[in-house]
Motif scaffolding. Structure first.
Motif, PDB file in Angstrom:
ATOM      1  N   TYR A  84       0.818  -1.212   0.000  1.00 15.14           N
ATOM      2  CA  TYR A  84       0.000   0.000   0.000  1.00 15.14           C
ATOM      3  C   TYR A  84       0.850   1.259   0.000  1.00 15.14           C
ATOM      4  CZ  TYR A  84      -4.496  -2.274   0.197  1.00 15.14           C
ATOM      5  OH  TYR A  84      -5.614  -2.991  -0.141  1.00 15.14           O
ATOM      6  N   PHE A  85       2.046   1.187   0.551  1.00 15.01           N
ATOM      7  CA  PHE A  85       2.996   2.301   0.454  1.00 15.01           C
ATOM      8  C   PHE A  85       3.271   2.604  -1.023  1.00 15.01           C
ATOM      9  CE2 PHE A  85       7.566   3.482   0.150  1.00 15.01           C
ATOM     10  CZ  PHE A  85       7.529   4.695   0.810  1.00 15.01           C
ATOM     11  N   GLU A  86       3.528   1.583  -1.802  1.00 15.35           N
ATOM     12  CA  GLU A  86       3.801   1.757  -3.236  1.00 15.35           C
ATOM     13  C   GLU A  86       2.564   2.255  -3.976  1.00 15.35           C
ATOM     14  OE1 GLU A  86       5.527  -0.817  -7.053  1.00 15.35           O
ATOM     15  OE2 GLU A  86       4.959  -1.832  -5.197  1.00 15.35           O
ATOM     16  N   LYS A  87       1.418   1.656  -3.677  1.00 11.21           N
ATOM     17  CA  LYS A  87       0.182   2.066  -4.347  1.00 11.21           C
ATOM     18  C   LYS A  87      -0.150   3.528  -4.064  1.00 11.21           C
ATOM     19  CE  LYS A  87      -1.942  -2.536  -4.237  1.00 11.21           C
ATOM     20  NZ  LYS A  87      -3.013  -3.362  -3.614  1.00 11.21           N
ATOM     21  N   LEU A  88       0.019   3.925  -2.812  1.00  8.67           N
ATOM     22  CA  LEU A  88      -0.318   5.301  -2.443  1.00  8.67           C
ATOM     23  C   LEU A  88       0.612   6.295  -3.126  1.00  8.67           C
ATOM     24  CD1 LEU A  88      -1.992   7.298  -0.846  1.00  8.67           C
ATOM     25  CD2 LEU A  88      -0.572   6.834   1.170  1.00  8.67           C
ATOM     26  N   ILE A  89       1.889   5.992  -3.181  1.00  7.25           N
ATOM     27  CA  ILE A  89       2.822   6.881  -3.886  1.00  7.25           C
ATOM     28  C   ILE A  89       2.426   7.022  -5.350  1.00  7.25           C
ATOM     29  CG2 ILE A  89       5.171   6.985  -4.804  1.00  7.25           C
ATOM     30  CD1 ILE A  89       6.187   6.140  -2.094  1.00  7.25           C
ATOM     31  N   ASP A  90       2.085   5.919  -6.006  1.00  6.81           N
ATOM     32  CA  ASP A  90       1.691   5.980  -7.412  1.00  6.81           C
ATOM     33  C   ASP A  90       0.423   6.813  -7.605  1.00  6.81           C
ATOM     34  OD1 ASP A  90       3.831   4.487  -8.305  1.00  6.81           O
ATOM     35  OD2 ASP A  90       2.755   2.577  -8.287  1.00  6.81           O
ATOM     36  N   GLN A  91      -0.532   6.669  -6.682  1.00 10.57           N
ATOM     37  CA  GLN A  91      -1.768   7.451  -6.778  1.00 10.57           C
ATOM     38  C   GLN A  91      -1.501   8.945  -6.615  1.00 10.57           C
ATOM     39  OE1 GLN A  91      -3.899   4.713  -3.857  1.00 10.57           O
ATOM     40  NE2 GLN A  91      -5.619   5.394  -5.087  1.00 10.57           N
ATOM     41  N   ILE A  92      -0.613   9.285  -5.701  1.00  6.32           N
ATOM     42  CA  ILE A  92      -0.292  10.693  -5.471  1.00  6.32           C
ATOM     43  C   ILE A  92       0.460  11.274  -6.669  1.00  6.32           C
ATOM     44  CG2 ILE A  92       1.076  12.264  -4.043  1.00  6.32           C
ATOM     45  CD1 ILE A  92       0.433  10.367  -1.663  1.00  6.32           C
ATOM     46  N   LEU A  93       1.445  10.550  -7.168  1.00 10.29           N
ATOM     47  CA  LEU A  93       2.210  11.041  -8.321  1.00 10.29           C
ATOM     48  C   LEU A  93       1.325  11.217  -9.549  1.00 10.29           C
ATOM     49  CD1 LEU A  93       5.528   9.015  -7.948  1.00 10.29           C
ATOM     50  CD2 LEU A  93       5.168  11.450  -7.490  1.00 10.29           C
ATOM     51  N   ALA A  94       0.305  10.375  -9.670  1.00 12.32           N
ATOM     52  CA  ALA A  94      -0.615  10.482 -10.812  1.00 12.32           C
ATOM     53  C   ALA A  94      -1.406  11.783 -10.786  1.00 12.32           C
ATOM     54  CB  ALA A  94      -1.563   9.284 -10.825  1.00 12.32           C
ATOM     55  N   LEU A  95      -1.440  12.451  -9.636  1.00 14.21           N
ATOM     56  CA  LEU A  95      -2.144  13.731  -9.521  1.00 14.21           C
ATOM     57  C   LEU A  95      -1.278  14.921  -9.924  1.00 14.21           C
ATOM     58  CD1 LEU A  95      -3.996  13.085  -6.124  1.00 14.21           C
ATOM     59  CD2 LEU A  95      -4.962  13.002  -8.435  1.00 14.21           C
ATOM     60  N   LYS A  96      -0.073  14.633 -10.457  1.00 14.94           N
ATOM     61  CA  LYS A  96       0.829  15.672 -10.977  1.00 14.94           C
ATOM     62  C   LYS A  96       1.157  16.710  -9.900  1.00 14.94           C
ATOM     63  CE  LYS A  96       0.424  13.738 -15.023  1.00 14.94           C
ATOM     64  NZ  LYS A  96       1.488  12.830 -15.511  1.00 14.94           N
ATOM     65  N   ILE A  97       1.704  16.227  -8.804  1.00 16.24           N
ATOM     66  CA  ILE A  97       1.976  17.110  -7.680  1.00 16.24           C
ATOM     67  C   ILE A  97       3.303  17.844  -7.843  1.00 16.24           C
ATOM     68  CG2 ILE A  97       0.679  15.594  -6.134  1.00 16.24           C
ATOM     69  CD1 ILE A  97       3.499  14.795  -4.961  1.00 16.24           C
ATOM     70  N   ASP A  98       3.486  18.866  -7.025  1.00 16.47           N
ATOM     71  CA  ASP A  98       4.789  19.512  -6.882  1.00 16.47           C
ATOM     72  C   ASP A  98       5.146  19.522  -5.404  1.00 16.47           C
ATOM     73  OD1 ASP A  98       3.515  21.719  -5.618  1.00 16.47           O
ATOM     74  OD2 ASP A  98       3.126  22.629  -7.565  1.00 16.47           O
ATOM     75  N   ARG A  99       6.274  20.109  -5.054  1.00 18.95           N
ATOM     76  CA  ARG A  99       6.740  20.030  -3.669  1.00 18.95           C
ATOM     77  C   ARG A  99       5.981  20.940  -2.711  1.00 18.95           C
ATOM     78  NH1 ARG A  99      13.255  19.467  -4.789  1.00 18.95           N
ATOM     79  NH2 ARG A  99      13.243  17.191  -4.976  1.00 18.95           N
ATOM     80  N   LYS A 100       5.083  21.758  -3.241  1.00 24.30           N
ATOM     81  CA  LYS A 100       4.289  22.616  -2.361  1.00 24.30           C
ATOM     82  C   LYS A 100       2.956  21.987  -1.961  1.00 24.30           C
ATOM     83  CE  LYS A 100       6.227  27.125  -3.511  1.00 24.30           C
ATOM     84  NZ  LYS A 100       5.923  28.510  -3.965  1.00 24.30           N
ATOM     85  N   VAL A 101       2.640  20.843  -2.543  1.00 26.05           N
ATOM     86  CA  VAL A 101       1.419  20.160  -2.137  1.00 26.05           C
ATOM     87  C   VAL A 101       1.635  19.562  -0.750  1.00 26.05           C
ATOM     88  CG1 VAL A 101       1.951  17.846  -3.040  1.00 26.05           C
ATOM     89  CG2 VAL A 101      -0.409  18.636  -2.973  1.00 26.05           C
ATOM     90  N   ALA A 102       0.577  19.477   0.041  1.00 29.07           N
ATOM     91  CA  ALA A 102       0.663  18.882   1.373  1.00 29.07           C
ATOM     92  C   ALA A 102      -0.312  17.718   1.486  1.00 29.07           C
ATOM     93  CB  ALA A 102       0.353  19.922   2.450  1.00 29.07           C
ATOM     94  N   LEU A 103       0.130  16.655   2.124  1.00 27.55           N
ATOM     95  CA  LEU A 103      -0.749  15.532   2.419  1.00 27.55           C
ATOM     96  C   LEU A 103      -1.410  15.776   3.772  1.00 27.55           C
ATOM     97  CD1 LEU A 103       1.518  12.496   1.414  1.00 27.55           C
ATOM     98  CD2 LEU A 103       0.071  13.948  -0.037  1.00 27.55           C
TER      99      LEU A 103
END
Length: 372
Positions: A84-103
């Motif tokens: 799930y660590f891997e899945k969550l990272i892939d889901q977040i990256l798919a949202l085209k984030i930058d370093r100013k986004v916050a989880l």
């Protein structure tokens, strides 16, 4: 009861506030906005919490002009895993984030630990905020920057120290918890009294039953006291080089028990800590470090609120002392194959005990397995 209290975790330029009070989700957007660097947040939550609180949090954030996306994960300890660590990272990256986004971690310890570790890892580190929704996560896992996931070899063996930007502990959300979850969190509350504050434990002996039954004033006071104690320790020893290890009272035993049950609902984390603390007092008694009256007093208090105190209290599990010892040897607190524990010289008098004889550990495990 005042509406909310604020505690600062003093870590220099990485300091942050813990805000504790009622109805905080309604104003979460106001609290979050100054804590983030950009205009976007991604809320990470689970299938149990989302129907209850996700919309409230989203509306509050959007009202302040914050753009919101959400990711909903399965509930349960199994989600705190490499897969799930891997899945969550892939889901977040798919949202085209930058370093100013916050989880934003909206959930209990599983969601908070997993989200924090993802935040520490993705793009070499982005901000995250903790909004803990269980008593256990409000008093313990959301504070202090311990993030991570479980391995088949043990609990929390993969992770990083990575501090949140803000913690929001809304006492009202505890109303939706099953009583079993309240009790699991209460075990961690008691831990703070046993580590270094006997007066707090005495207060819990008087008011703990009402706290567990739903008294919000007592719950807020307990969360405030627990977070204050943890913040003070973390400020002095962020990466657990010495005194922060005291926060692990009961955890060497407890994590071994969780590993043996496969991190399942057979034994919740807080239940394992209740058992682990009782075993730590038993071991301290066996080594003539504390009095029998203290060990009995702790067990009586946990039992009075409905927490397990003997291994035999957990039905349908055949506990094997050698197997549990092997799990402990994989624990983070083991050094050079030597078992280290947090033991006690009395209530509120914990200390780090090194190189404990495994035979003594085996004795207390076997005794706790035979009691009824």
């Amino acid at each position: 009861m005042t509406k909310h209290k604020c505690i600062n975790v003093a870590l220099g330029d990485r300091s942050y506030d813990i805000i504790i009070g009622c109805k905080l989700l309604d104003e979460a957007g106001i609290l979050i906005k100054p804590a983030i660097r950009g205009e976007r947040i991604i809320i990470i939550t689970d299938q149990n919490v989302a129907p209850l609180y996700l919309n409230t949090l989203k509306l509050s954030a959007e009202k302040e002009g914050i753009k919101v996306k959400e990711i909903i994960l399965p509930a349960g300890e199994q989600t705190k895993s490499i897969s799930y660590f891997e899945k969550l990272i892939d889901q977040i990256l798919a949202l085209k984030i930058d370093r100013k986004v916050a989880l934003v971690a909206l959930g209990g310890g599983v969601i908070g630990d997993l989200t924090g570790y993802v935040a520490a890892s993705i793009l070499r580190g982005i901000d995250f905020i903790q909004i803990p929704t269980t008593l256990l996560s409000q008093v313990d896992s959301s504070v202090g920057g311990k993030t991570g996931i479980n391995s088949k070899n043990g609990k929390n063996l993969i992770g990083a120290f990575y501090q949140p930007r803000l913690v929001i502990a809304d006492i009202d959300v505890l109303d939706s918890l099953p009583q079993r979850e309240i009790l699991a969190g209460y075990a961690e509350v008691v831990k703070y009294g046993l580590i270094n504050n006997s007066e707090f434990f005495i207060w819990l002996e008087e008011f703990g039953l009402e706290l567990c039954a739903g008294n919000k004033e007592y719950r807020q006071r307990a969360v405030l006291k627990s977070c204050s104690s943890k913040a003070e320790i973390v400020a002095k020893d962020e990466t657990e080089q010495n005194m922060r290890a005291l926060l692990n009272l009961g955890h060497t035993f407890g994590h071994a028990l969780e590993t043996e049950t496969g991190f399942s609902n057979k034994l919740l984390h807080g239940e394992s800590i209740s058992l682990g603390i009782c075993l730590a007092f038993d071991l301290s008694l066996l080594l003539e470090l504390c009095s029998k009256s203290d060990a009995v007093r702790i067990r009586n208090h946990f039992s009075a609120v409905g927490l397990p105190t003997y291994l035999s209290d957990i039905s349908d599990i055949d506990w094997d002392a050698n197997t549990l010892l092997n799990h402990m040897l994989s624990d983070k607190k083991t050094e050079n194959g030597k078992l280290n524990f947090i033991l006690v010289k009395g209530i509120g008098k914990s200390f780090i005990a090194q190189n404990i004889n495994p035979k003594n550990v085996q004795i207390v495990i076997e005794q706790a397995n035979q009691q009824r």
